[in-house]
Write a protein that holds these residues in place. Sequence first.
Motif, PDB file in Angstrom:
ATOM      1  N   LEU A   1       0.857  -1.188   0.000  1.00 37.60           N
ATOM      2  CA  LEU A   1       0.000   0.000   0.000  1.00 37.60           C
ATOM      3  C   LEU A   1       0.893   1.238   0.000  1.00 37.60           C
ATOM      4  CD1 LEU A   1      -2.975   1.157   0.371  1.00 37.60           C
ATOM      5  CD2 LEU A   1      -2.414   1.291   2.804  1.00 37.60           C
ATOM      6  N   LEU A   2       0.601   2.201  -0.890  1.00 36.91           N
ATOM      7  CA  LEU A   2       1.456   3.388  -1.004  1.00 36.91           C
ATOM      8  C   LEU A   2       0.784   4.641  -0.439  1.00 36.91           C
ATOM      9  CD1 LEU A   2       2.986   3.072  -4.595  1.00 36.91           C
ATOM     10  CD2 LEU A   2       3.861   2.185  -2.425  1.00 36.91           C
ATOM     11  N   LEU A   3       1.576   5.402   0.303  1.00 37.45           N
ATOM     12  CA  LEU A   3       1.160   6.723   0.756  1.00 37.45           C
ATOM     13  C   LEU A   3       2.074   7.714   0.058  1.00 37.45           C
ATOM     14  CD1 LEU A   3       0.997   6.040   4.622  1.00 37.45           C
ATOM     15  CD2 LEU A   3      -0.737   5.544   2.903  1.00 37.45           C
ATOM     16  N   GLN A   4       1.521   8.661  -0.675  1.00 31.88           N
ATOM     17  CA  GLN A   4       2.382   9.571  -1.441  1.00 31.88           C
ATOM     18  C   GLN A   4       2.144  11.028  -1.110  1.00 31.88           C
ATOM     19  OE1 GLN A   4       2.016   8.482  -5.664  1.00 31.88           O
ATOM     20  NE2 GLN A   4       4.214   8.116  -5.608  1.00 31.88           N
ATOM     21  N   THR A   5       3.206  11.809  -1.239  1.00 29.21           N
ATOM     22  CA  THR A   5       3.101  13.258  -1.037  1.00 29.21           C
ATOM     23  C   THR A   5       3.951  13.987  -2.080  1.00 29.21           C
ATOM     24  OG1 THR A   5       5.019  13.340   0.408  1.00 29.21           O
ATOM     25  CG2 THR A   5       2.882  13.043   1.483  1.00 29.21           C
ATOM     26  N   GLY A   6       3.873  15.295  -2.048  1.00 27.44           N
ATOM     27  CA  GLY A   6       4.778  16.163  -2.804  1.00 27.44           C
ATOM     28  C   GLY A   6       4.725  15.936  -4.303  1.00 27.44           C
ATOM     29  N   CYS A   7       5.863  16.181  -4.940  1.00 26.68           N
ATOM     30  CA  CYS A   7       5.909  16.097  -6.390  1.00 26.68           C
ATOM     31  C   CYS A   7       5.824  14.657  -6.888  1.00 26.68           C
ATOM     32  CB  CYS A   7       7.165  16.789  -6.907  1.00 26.68           C
ATOM     33  SG  CYS A   7       7.034  18.577  -6.733  1.00 26.68           S
ATOM     34  N   SER A   8       6.200  13.705  -6.059  1.00 24.83           N
ATOM     35  CA  SER A   8       6.086  12.320  -6.524  1.00 24.83           C
ATOM     36  C   SER A   8       4.615  11.922  -6.638  1.00 24.83           C
ATOM     37  CB  SER A   8       6.894  11.378  -5.626  1.00 24.83           C
ATOM     38  OG  SER A   8       6.106  10.809  -4.639  1.00 24.83           O
TER      39      SER A   8
ATOM     40  N   CYS B   1      -8.444  -3.164  -0.912  1.00 23.63           N
ATOM     41  CA  CYS B   1      -8.847  -1.821  -1.335  1.00 23.63           C
ATOM     42  C   CYS B   1     -10.295  -1.804  -1.803  1.00 23.63           C
ATOM     43  CB  CYS B   1      -7.928  -1.307  -2.443  1.00 23.63           C
ATOM     44  SG  CYS B   1      -6.291  -0.892  -1.846  1.00 23.63           S
ATOM     45  N   GLU B   2     -10.671  -2.839  -2.538  1.00 23.15           N
ATOM     46  CA  GLU B   2     -12.052  -2.887  -3.022  1.00 23.15           C
ATOM     47  C   GLU B   2     -13.023  -3.020  -1.853  1.00 23.15           C
ATOM     48  OE1 GLU B   2     -11.568  -4.516  -7.605  1.00 23.15           O
ATOM     49  OE2 GLU B   2     -11.860  -5.964  -5.975  1.00 23.15           O
ATOM     50  N   THR B   3     -12.640  -3.833  -0.873  1.00 25.20           N
ATOM     51  CA  THR B   3     -13.532  -4.057   0.258  1.00 25.20           C
ATOM     52  C   THR B   3     -13.754  -2.775   1.056  1.00 25.20           C
ATOM     53  OG1 THR B   3     -12.604  -6.260   0.391  1.00 25.20           O
ATOM     54  CG2 THR B   3     -13.947  -5.558   2.246  1.00 25.20           C
ATOM     55  N   VAL B   4     -12.647  -2.082   1.379  1.00 27.71           N
ATOM     56  CA  VAL B   4     -12.830  -0.892   2.226  1.00 27.71           C
ATOM     57  C   VAL B   4     -13.044   0.381   1.414  1.00 27.71           C
ATOM     58  CG1 VAL B   4     -11.574  -1.851   4.192  1.00 27.71           C
ATOM     59  CG2 VAL B   4     -10.331  -0.512   2.495  1.00 27.71           C
ATOM     60  N   GLY B   5     -12.849   0.297   0.114  1.00 27.39           N
ATOM     61  CA  GLY B   5     -13.107   1.474  -0.722  1.00 27.39           C
ATOM     62  C   GLY B   5     -12.008   2.514  -0.712  1.00 27.39           C
ATOM     63  N   ILE B   6     -10.748   2.070  -0.624  1.00 27.15           N
ATOM     64  CA  ILE B   6      -9.644   3.029  -0.787  1.00 27.15           C
ATOM     65  C   ILE B   6      -8.826   2.627  -2.012  1.00 27.15           C
ATOM     66  CG2 ILE B   6      -9.376   3.676   1.654  1.00 27.15           C
ATOM     67  CD1 ILE B   6      -6.956   1.725   1.741  1.00 27.15           C
ATOM     68  N   PRO B   7      -8.193   3.595  -2.682  1.00 23.52           N
ATOM     69  CA  PRO B   7      -7.305   3.219  -3.787  1.00 23.52           C
ATOM     70  C   PRO B   7      -5.957   2.705  -3.261  1.00 23.52           C
ATOM     71  CG  PRO B   7      -7.420   5.610  -3.574  1.00 23.52           C
ATOM     72  CD  PRO B   7      -8.328   5.050  -2.532  1.00 23.52           C
ATOM     73  N   PRO B   8      -5.200   1.986  -4.088  1.00 26.48           N
ATOM     74  CA  PRO B   8      -3.910   1.438  -3.644  1.00 26.48           C
ATOM     75  C   PRO B   8      -2.831   2.500  -3.436  1.00 26.48           C
ATOM     76  CG  PRO B   8      -4.761   0.232  -5.546  1.00 26.48           C
ATOM     77  CD  PRO B   8      -5.587   1.461  -5.411  1.00 26.48           C
ATOM     78  N   ILE B   9      -3.028   3.682  -4.031  1.00 23.91           N
ATOM     79  CA  ILE B   9      -2.066   4.771  -3.817  1.00 23.91           C
ATOM     80  C   ILE B   9      -2.832   5.945  -3.218  1.00 23.91           C
ATOM     81  CG2 ILE B   9      -0.357   6.304  -4.867  1.00 23.91           C
ATOM     82  CD1 ILE B   9      -0.086   4.384  -7.192  1.00 23.91           C
ATOM     83  N   LEU B  10      -2.472   6.306  -1.999  1.00 22.37           N
ATOM     84  CA  LEU B  10      -3.190   7.369  -1.309  1.00 22.37           C
ATOM     85  C   LEU B  10      -2.370   8.656  -1.345  1.00 22.37           C
ATOM     86  CD1 LEU B  10      -4.219   5.246   1.803  1.00 22.37           C
ATOM     87  CD2 LEU B  10      -5.677   5.863  -0.120  1.00 22.37           C
ATOM     88  N   HIS B  11      -2.941   9.699  -1.898  1.00 24.10           N
ATOM     89  CA  HIS B  11      -2.277  11.009  -1.960  1.00 24.10           C
ATOM     90  C   HIS B  11      -2.536  11.712  -0.626  1.00 24.10           C
ATOM     91  CE1 HIS B  11      -1.467  15.162  -2.827  1.00 24.10           C
ATOM     92  NE2 HIS B  11      -1.312  15.004  -4.123  1.00 24.10           N
ATOM     93  N   LEU B  12      -1.474  11.876   0.177  1.00 25.22           N
ATOM     94  CA  LEU B  12      -1.629  12.453   1.518  1.00 25.22           C
ATOM     95  C   LEU B  12      -1.337  13.937   1.588  1.00 25.22           C
ATOM     96  CD1 LEU B  12      -1.633   9.398   2.477  1.00 25.22           C
ATOM     97  CD2 LEU B  12      -0.495  10.225   4.512  1.00 25.22           C
ATOM     98  N   GLY B  13      -0.830  14.513   0.479  1.00 26.51           N
ATOM     99  CA  GLY B  13      -0.652  15.955   0.531  1.00 26.51           C
ATOM    100  C   GLY B  13       0.700  16.471   0.108  1.00 26.51           C
ATOM    101  N   SER B  14       1.107  17.566   0.766  1.00 22.96           N
ATOM    102  CA  SER B  14       2.307  18.306   0.383  1.00 22.96           C
ATOM    103  C   SER B  14       3.522  17.782   1.145  1.00 22.96           C
ATOM    104  CB  SER B  14       2.080  19.772   0.704  1.00 22.96           C
ATOM    105  OG  SER B  14       1.949  19.903   2.107  1.00 22.96           O
ATOM    106  N   CYS B  15       4.633  18.510   1.005  1.00 25.71           N
ATOM    107  CA  CYS B  15       5.873  18.099   1.691  1.00 25.71           C
ATOM    108  C   CYS B  15       5.730  18.105   3.197  1.00 25.71           C
ATOM    109  CB  CYS B  15       7.012  19.036   1.329  1.00 25.71           C
ATOM    110  SG  CYS B  15       7.324  19.123  -0.409  1.00 25.71           S
TER     111      CYS B  15
END
Length: 644
Positions: free
Chosen positions: A471-478, A505-519
Amino acid sequence: MEFDIALNKVSDEASAKMLVKAEEDCVETCFDRHETQKTQCGFGKSGVCCKICHMGPCRITPKAPKGICGATADTIAARNFLREVSGGTSAHSDHGRHLVLKLKAVAKGEAPGYAIKDETALRYAAKLYGIDGYDEREKNNLALELADLFLNEFSEQEGFLKTLSLAPQKRQGIWNAKGVNPNGIDRTVVEAMHRTTMGVDHDYKNLLMHAIRTALADGWGGARIASIVSDILFGTPKPVKSTANLGVLKKNTVNILIHGHEPELSEILNVAVGDPEVKEYAKSAGADGVTLAGICCTANEILMRHGVPIAGNFLQQELAIITGAVEMMVIDVQCCMPGLPDVAKNYHTEIISTTDIAKTIGADHVKMNEHDPLKSAKELVKRAIDNYKNRTEEKINIPSEKEPLVAGFSVRAIKHMLGGKYRASFRPLNDAIMQNRILGVVGIVGCNTTKQKTDGYSNRLSEELIKRNVLLLQTGCSAIGSAKAGMLKPEVALEMAGDGLREVCETVGIPPILHLGSCVDNSRILEAATEVIFEGGLGDDFSMVPAVGVAPEWMSEKAIAIGSYFVASGINVVLGNPLYVSGSVHEYLHNGAKEDFGACFHCIEDPIEAADKIVEILMQKREALGINKKSERKLLDMKDRRAL
Ligand code: XCC
Ligand code: SF4
């Protein structure tokens, strides 16, 4: 430049088209300057160039193993590293300070145009910091006390940061034992500058411990405070749909770009753009309205809260202007290239700087009216509208590429999605990790750099990791890179994800890559990891949780500070390009730190090798937790089920 050659430099076609256009328009970009700067200084790269005093500059070689004062390569590299961490910490923290001052002004009724938008976030923060009456006091009165508490986080001279107490107990114990608890943020950074000036701290290990201390003042200080206060003032993000890439600019509207990091101004500009009077004004200028879009982390901030589209990430800031369709670019602080006005003068684009601490030669500096910021914002938007008529038709070429996305996953939002509104909890995630449906969690953060193909490493790694059930949590320019590649579109990412991850992800309704915001929101990744620990079953410290941090295409000092506070928190960090360190400093950061903090840096320049290493680390953590056996069984069950 041929389109194909451009595609070796950037991953998305919109950017490649603009690189071709740049050459046609005879405009120089950072991609060209990368070529002229190509032979980069080897001393700088190994961290052994010192100009801390003016007997130097001294450079360490086998023949000259010491500086004039007797400083060794280790001393010099450690001092340089600490100064880099201090730069990054200062950037996030000063941003945090500005927000705290705004919160204080709002609480005192002295900030027209701003308000406490999220009272729940305010009360939750007050509770976390142990403020009495957090659940019943009048909100402004409570906000004032919280703002003062936060200001003290900057100025505290003797005590340690209160924000450290948001970390799990065991980690706090490790920091205590190693003596790396920071005092106030400002004090810590001043001390860093003192220690690294000529003739003070020469023990590389002692210097590195202060680098850790300074980084903690970022991730468990300034950056965390910035995220907390942004949520209070502007609202805690919830999942929101939008679009990303240069194609969000429109042919027939006035296009305004906001670029930088601090959300205060962009929030107000967003209001100004929606104002009926402004809309009318745009019409009278012959435009179909005004399009507001963002670059870099200011973009991430207003994307998450208002769904404002993203025009691009760091290396697209010049390319956006090259579309010829940008009336105005408003810059605040951080990551705004000084070369922007030189690009802009080839078109009609106006570059407007807005912060007194960040002026750029060739940009017009506009001071916002503190008593009526909305008035200033409307004036700016009208000025952009006035500039619409100055477009040169032949110079306009807006690439069509843009991708839909979903962003805005604050920890509160994730908790609600995982557990439901009334029993918000991380339990389903912990269970999924324990059952090996999800292998672990990886935070992918950071910038672009002209040293690597834009978004190439980041996107390849993201794809590979979700395929391997991470499961990925992503921020910033990436995160913006993923968005441009379509990977923040849940259906697309679900399609790419491995079976286990997809099912969860399908069960709980979240995508596999979550955009968490800025730096600054990298602190949200730590917050999420803390929730995982509090939920139970995956160890009582970050170093036990199957989690890794990655900065694939980083370039900023801020990324060094972020990487360092991840390591100091016990989370291994993979870098896609190297730190400028050598000798014992390199050895400590890439190995020795494991002994002290349970994690270290790993520099891996190939994304697939990085994915292998990350999976290896996650597997080691899982093995140590004893959750690997059980999980294989679960996976079989799943396959059997599917076969039926
Ligand atoms: Fe800057 Fe935050 Fe890096 Fe992007 S990711 S280049 S720091 S905008 Ni933070
Ligand atoms: Fe050279 Fe020492 Fe001065 Fe650095 S501090 S420039 S190593 S003399």
